[in-house]
Design an enzyme around this catalytic site. Structure first.
Site, PDB file in Angstrom:
ATOM      1  N   ASP A 148       0.847  -1.189   0.000  1.00 41.70           N
ATOM      2  CA  ASP A 148       0.000   0.000   0.000  1.00 41.70           C
ATOM      3  C   ASP A 148       0.891   1.249   0.000  1.00 41.70           C
ATOM      4  OD1 ASP A 148      -2.397   1.400   0.186  1.00 41.70           O
ATOM      5  OD2 ASP A 148      -2.486   1.275   2.376  1.00 41.70           O
ATOM      6  N   HIS A 149       0.654   2.171  -0.920  1.00 40.51           N
ATOM      7  CA  HIS A 149       1.411   3.431  -0.986  1.00 40.51           C
ATOM      8  C   HIS A 149       2.925   3.259  -1.041  1.00 40.51           C
ATOM      9  CE1 HIS A 149      -1.952   6.169  -0.677  1.00 40.51           C
ATOM     10  NE2 HIS A 149      -2.464   5.370   0.242  1.00 40.51           N
ATOM     11  N   ALA A 168     -11.541   4.541   2.603  1.00 41.12           N
ATOM     12  CA  ALA A 168     -12.966   4.214   2.500  1.00 41.12           C
ATOM     13  C   ALA A 168     -13.500   3.506   3.747  1.00 41.12           C
ATOM     14  CB  ALA A 168     -13.204   3.371   1.251  1.00 41.12           C
TER      15      ALA A 168
HETATM   16 ZN    ZN Z   1      -4.428   5.042   0.681  1.00 43.02          ZN
END
Ligand code: ZN
Length: 315
Positions: free
Chosen positions: A82-83, A218
């Site tokens: 992630d990222h 989210a």
């Molecule tokens: Zn993110």
């Protein structure tokens, strides 16, 4: 079962009008809670790791735990970065056994983002690994990524098409109103569904059939868990997330991956706070960590039903 890429998962999710949950992991109980919930719902899942979480868990433990989860559950599980912020980190993750990586160049100038993302895609594809990139800027805080609300910008549809075309990236995270962290909105949450639809339509016209879109930031920031934290000594004030109905609408559109981190963190912390407050003489870690694992499982099951729609995606 070995770890898999997201390719087949996203194809099925797009056609089936649902999304795959991407949950951030930090330790064994979180992994087990997530995967137990997915097992009950017979759902594929993405376990994702930030560079901070990778340092915390340490690569060898991380790999062994993710592989154990896939083996024990028999589910399709992707291990995703992630990222990611550099090609070096991507290389390290692919070496560890990640099946999917994100390169986030959204804070660079557009041309630089294209160039760096393309380098990552070329490297990853040569090794059978898929790549997610990001265009547009989300507000909020996530590990080492911080963007002020006034610097957030929504994704431009024409630029999205150009970006996908030039980089060959497998999925695209877009900014349409979600935000990182627990403090997402001052007013009411709003997602720009028209923009999502336009991006999908333009990608389709450019020859990118059923192109998977990703939503970051989210979490719904479940008020039960916020309350559980605050009723037991926590001070988490004004936390607010994206309503589940809005996310379910997005997952029935082109959104094939929905990232949730804050909700898992709140479930774990709330559970531990509550257990220790109610059982002050207890000091067996299995008691409070077991309680948090159970609550994460229940949370993930609810996410699959209310946000993702991915139950029985293993069929
Ligand atoms: Zn993110």
């Amino acid at each position: 079962m070995a770890l898999v890429t997201t390719k087949k998962m996203f194809d099925k999710a797009f056609q089936g009008k649902y999304a795959i949950g991407a949950f951030n992991i930090n330790n064994m109980e979180i992994i087990q809670g997530i995967v137990d919930g997915c097992k009950t719902k017979n759902s594929a899942v993405i376990l994702q790791v930030s560079s901070g979480a990778m340092k915390y868990m340490r690569p060898d433990y991380l790999k062994a735990l993710a592989e154990a989860a896939a083996k024990e559950s028999g589910l399709d599980i992707a291990l995703h970065l992630d990222h990611g912020d550099s090609l070096d980190l991507v290389k390290k993750c692919i070496e560890v056994g990640f099946t999917s990586v994100m390169f986030d160049g959204s804070h660079y100038e557009y041309e630089e983002n294209v160039k760096l993302t393309k380098e990552v895609v070329d490297y990853a594809h040569a090794r059978g690994v898929v790549v997610e990139a990001e265009l547009g800027k989300l507000a909020g805080v996530e590990d080492e990524v911080k963007v002020a609300a006034h610097e957030a910008t929504y994704t431009d549809p024409d630029q999205a098409v150009d970006f996908v075309k030039r980089t060959g990236v497998d999925s695209l995270a877009i900014a349409i109103g979600t935000s990182h962290g627990a403090y997402k909105f001052k007013g009411e949450a709003k997602l720009d569904f028209d923009r999502l639809e336009t991006i999908t339509k333009k990608l389709e016209e450019a020859g990118f059939h059923n192109y998977p879109i990703v939503l970051h930031g989210a979490s719904s920031v479940d008020q039960n868990f916020v309350k559980m934290c605050n009723d037991n000594g926590g001070e988490i004030n004004g936390a607010k997330g994206v309503p589940a109905e809005m996310l379910r609408k997005a997952s029935a559109m082109a959104v094939c991956k929905i990232n949730m981190d804050t909700d898992i963190r709140l479930a774990m912390t709330g559970s531990i706070r509550k257990y220790l407050a109610e059982n002050p003489s207890q000091f067996d870690p299995r008691k409070y960590l077991g309680e948090s694992r159970k609550n994460i499982e229940t949370l993930v099951e609810a996410k699959i039903d209310e946000v993702l729609g991915s139950a029985n995606s293993m069929n």
